[in-house]
Design a protein around this motif. Structure first.
Motif, PDB file in Angstrom:
ATOM      1  N   UNK A 231      87.607  21.332  -0.219  1.00 32.35           N
ATOM      2  CA  UNK A 231      87.560  20.364  -1.315  1.00 32.35           C
ATOM      3  C   UNK A 231      86.183  19.725  -1.380  1.00 32.35           C
ATOM      4  N   UNK A 232      85.228  20.497  -1.856  1.00 34.62           N
ATOM      5  CA  UNK A 232      83.875  19.992  -2.068  1.00 34.62           C
ATOM      6  C   UNK A 232      83.534  20.187  -3.533  1.00 34.62           C
ATOM      7  N   UNK A 233      82.625  19.381  -4.088  1.00 31.85           N
ATOM      8  CA  UNK A 233      82.294  19.518  -5.515  1.00 31.85           C
ATOM      9  C   UNK A 233      81.876  20.935  -5.876  1.00 31.85           C
TER      10      UNK A 233
ATOM     11  N   UNK B 154      86.047  20.578 -12.719  1.00 34.95           N
ATOM     12  CA  UNK B 154      85.508  21.466 -11.699  1.00 34.95           C
ATOM     13  C   UNK B 154      86.152  21.251 -10.329  1.00 34.95           C
ATOM     14  N   UNK B 155      87.146  20.346 -10.257  1.00 32.13           N
ATOM     15  CA  UNK B 155      87.760  20.018  -8.974  1.00 32.13           C
ATOM     16  C   UNK B 155      89.278  20.110  -9.062  1.00 32.13           C
ATOM     17  N   UNK B 156      89.961  20.390  -7.936  1.00 33.66           N
ATOM     18  CA  UNK B 156      91.427  20.329  -7.922  1.00 33.66           C
ATOM     19  C   UNK B 156      91.866  18.876  -7.978  1.00 33.66           C
ATOM     20  N   UNK B 157      92.691  18.532  -8.965  1.00 29.50           N
ATOM     21  CA  UNK B 157      93.059  17.139  -9.206  1.00 29.50           C
ATOM     22  C   UNK B 157      94.570  16.970  -9.050  1.00 29.50           C
TER      23      UNK B 157
ATOM     24  N   UNK C 254      88.115  12.409  -0.174  1.00 28.21           N
ATOM     25  CA  UNK C 254      89.331  13.224  -0.100  1.00 28.21           C
ATOM     26  C   UNK C 254      89.179  14.333   0.937  1.00 28.21           C
ATOM     27  N   UNK C 255      88.018  15.009   0.916  1.00 27.29           N
ATOM     28  CA  UNK C 255      87.774  16.079   1.884  1.00 27.29           C
ATOM     29  C   UNK C 255      87.745  15.541   3.312  1.00 27.29           C
ATOM     30  N   UNK C 256      87.157  14.363   3.486  1.00 26.41           N
ATOM     31  CA  UNK C 256      87.054  13.755   4.815  1.00 26.41           C
ATOM     32  C   UNK C 256      88.424  13.507   5.421  1.00 26.41           C
TER      33      UNK C 256
ATOM     34  N   UNK D 134      82.923  10.286  -8.971  1.00 25.28           N
ATOM     35  CA  UNK D 134      83.681  11.532  -8.801  1.00 25.28           C
ATOM     36  C   UNK D 134      83.215  12.266  -7.553  1.00 25.28           C
ATOM     37  N   UNK D 135      81.899  12.316  -7.335  1.00 25.35           N
ATOM     38  CA  UNK D 135      81.366  12.985  -6.142  1.00 25.35           C
ATOM     39  C   UNK D 135      81.808  12.281  -4.855  1.00 25.35           C
ATOM     40  N   UNK D 136      81.767  10.948  -4.874  1.00 25.84           N
ATOM     41  CA  UNK D 136      82.161  10.178  -3.687  1.00 25.84           C
ATOM     42  C   UNK D 136      83.662  10.301  -3.432  1.00 25.84           C
TER      43      UNK D 136
END
Length: 487
Positions: free
Chosen positions: A135-137, A416-419, A451-453, A444-446
């Motif tokens: 889950x990265x941009x 561009x991301x899974x939401x 979320x990935x963290x 959005x990037x943060x």
């Protein structure tokens, strides 16, 4: 997650070879050198299952290996083929290498519309890019491909002229073929670029022929595709996007029909508005899209305390831009050079000289196909002679983004991301409306990072809220009286 080496030095593999050293590593995989004829990719079983389910590679190609209580899957690849992360920063050594990667890129994209390949492992032997699926941009394909082929420079295929400069080891025609092989559109004027000989003779290794489709791809470009390639996109700024397309892009790409009516080149433009409204971002995207040499005039590049020196530097920038035309001159903080001469004291005669230099050079530059775009936060300070028609024909105000403009950018970023379901987009827009568009991109990037963290596979409301809370709070400005206080 195992720490350090997943397989120790000297570990014996099923084929009898032994581990010598770690070459590359990621969160879910490691690549090792062996004393045999193969290198191996070692990865988590869960990732192999995902690759199998997506059709990237059959899990039967992977062998089970273990170290202590840890179990992994390994894939062997002959050392004459590339086995490395896409982002390793090493450019291809020959056209054959580049074509092989381009073919693998195109074939891998066919298997997944959503996966981002910026963190993928390139397995040349199987013509595949194996994405990490984290889950990265998302990074655009054009940027991923060009970053690889240039050895680490972040650039897009849209900047074809600069791409040819960065890949001087091959002719522009070969580069165009490689870009087409990867499935991307090549600018219509790519064939007009001068063909260059490689700077040095590159040694190529004999490899098993890659599929014919990779050598001579048949990727016809429809008229619709070519038309789309000539449309400038600026998410979050529809009116500014429309202005640039009509008054700049269309004139550049359809020069003949405009020249027949006496319009030779786009007129100079001034963008003005408060700090943070997005002027610089818009100009940077425009310059990148046009893909012409760009020259900057700002206080840090041409400013000087010495009389005549600043005007001399300004003249030098114009000379370079005219010599490199078609090109772009970007004038930032134009009030630093072009403020009203009537407000300047006699001790500031050198400032009058600077304004005069601009008055003389701007029409000359436009005549020689130099696009001029200036920016200012203080339009009221600019000398009226500069803003007169014939120098800057278009004075465009750029305000802080509206709710609709923020919604356009946020929608583009989220696509561009899974939401996760139930994301409160209205809350996002309420918080970001009237803030700089860069704040929207940051949130959005943060949120994706947070979320990935925490191990999430989708962007959820909790991550969005945390990212919104990390924005600086608006500080209410208190009114202060200066001078005498009237009771």
């Amino acid at each position: 997650m195992a720490n350090g080496l997943w397989l120790p030095k000297g570990y014996e593999l099923p084929d009898g070879s032994k581990i010598r050293s770690l070459l590359y590593s990621g969160e879910e995989w490691q690549i090792f050198d062996t004393n045999g004829s193969n290198n191996i990719l070692v990865t988590r079983p869960e990732l192999v299952q995902k690759w199998n389910d997506c059709g990237f590679l059959d899990e039967a190609l992977f062998t089970e290996v273990s170290s202590g209580t840890e179990f992994f899957r390994s894939l062997s690849s002959h050392k004459k083929y590339s086995l490395a992360p896409v982002e390793n920063g090493k450019s291809p050594e020959s056209k054959v290498d580049a074509l092989a990667f381009a073919f693998a890129f195109r074939e891998s994209r066919k298997l997944s519309e959503d996966a981002s390949f910026h963190d993928a492992v390139y397995v040349e032997q199987y013509s595949r890019l194996l994405p990490a699926l984290t889950l990265t941009p998302h990074v655009d394909d054009e940027v991923v491909f060009c970053t690889w082929i240039t050895g680490g420079v972040i650039i897009s295929t849209e900047s074809f002229r600069r791409l040819t400069n960065l890949t001087g080891w091959m002719p522009a025609g070969d580069l165009a073929e490689i870009v087409k092989t990867a499935g991307f559109i090549v600018p219509a004027d790519a064939g007009l670029l001068a063909k260059r000989k490689p700077a040095s003779q590159v040694k190529t290794e004999e490899k098993t022929p890659i599929p014919k489709a990779a050598a001579k791809p048949e990727l016809p470009q429809s008229s619709e595709q070519l038309a789309e390639a000539k449309v400038f996109r600026l998410p979050g700024r529809p009116q500014l996007e429309e202005f640039f397309n009509e008054y700049v892009i269309d004139i550049i790409f359809n020069a003949e029909k405009y020249q027949a009516m006496g319009v030779d080149f786009p007129s100079a433009i001034v963008l003005h508005g408060p700090p943070g409204c997005g002027k610089t971002f818009a100009v940077e995207r425009l310059v990148e899209f046009i893909d012409w040499p760009s020259y900057s005039i700002d206080s840090s590049s041409v400013g000087s305390p010495y009389i005549h020196e600043t005007s001399k530097k300004i003249s030098e920038v114009f000379d370079k831009a005219i010599d490199g035309a078609p090109s772009v001159i970007v004038i930032d903080e134009m009030e630093s050079f072009l403020s009203d001469r009537r407000s300047v004291s006699s001790s500031g005669l050198h400032h009058v000289e600077e304004v005069a230099e601009f008055l003389r050079r701007i029409p000359e530059a436009i005549k020689n196909k130099v696009l001029i775009v200036a920016m200012t936060n203080l339009i009221e300070m600019i000398d009226p002679a500069i803003l007169r028609r014939g120098r800057f024909d278009y004075i465009i105000e750029v305000g802080m983004p509206s709710r609709e403009e923020v919604a356009s950018l946020v929608d583009s970023l989220l696509s561009k991301l899974p939401v996760a379901d139930g994301l409160n987009v209205d809350k996002i827009l309420d918080e970001l409306t009237s803030k700089a568009l860069s704040d929207s991109a940051f949130v959005i990037r943060e949120a994706a990072r947070l979320a990935a963290k925490t191990g999430k596979t989708e962007l959820d409301q909790t991550s969005i809220d945390a990212a919104l809370n990390s924005l600086p709070k608006d500080v209410e400005k208190k009114k202060r009286s200066i001078g005498f206080i009237h009771e």
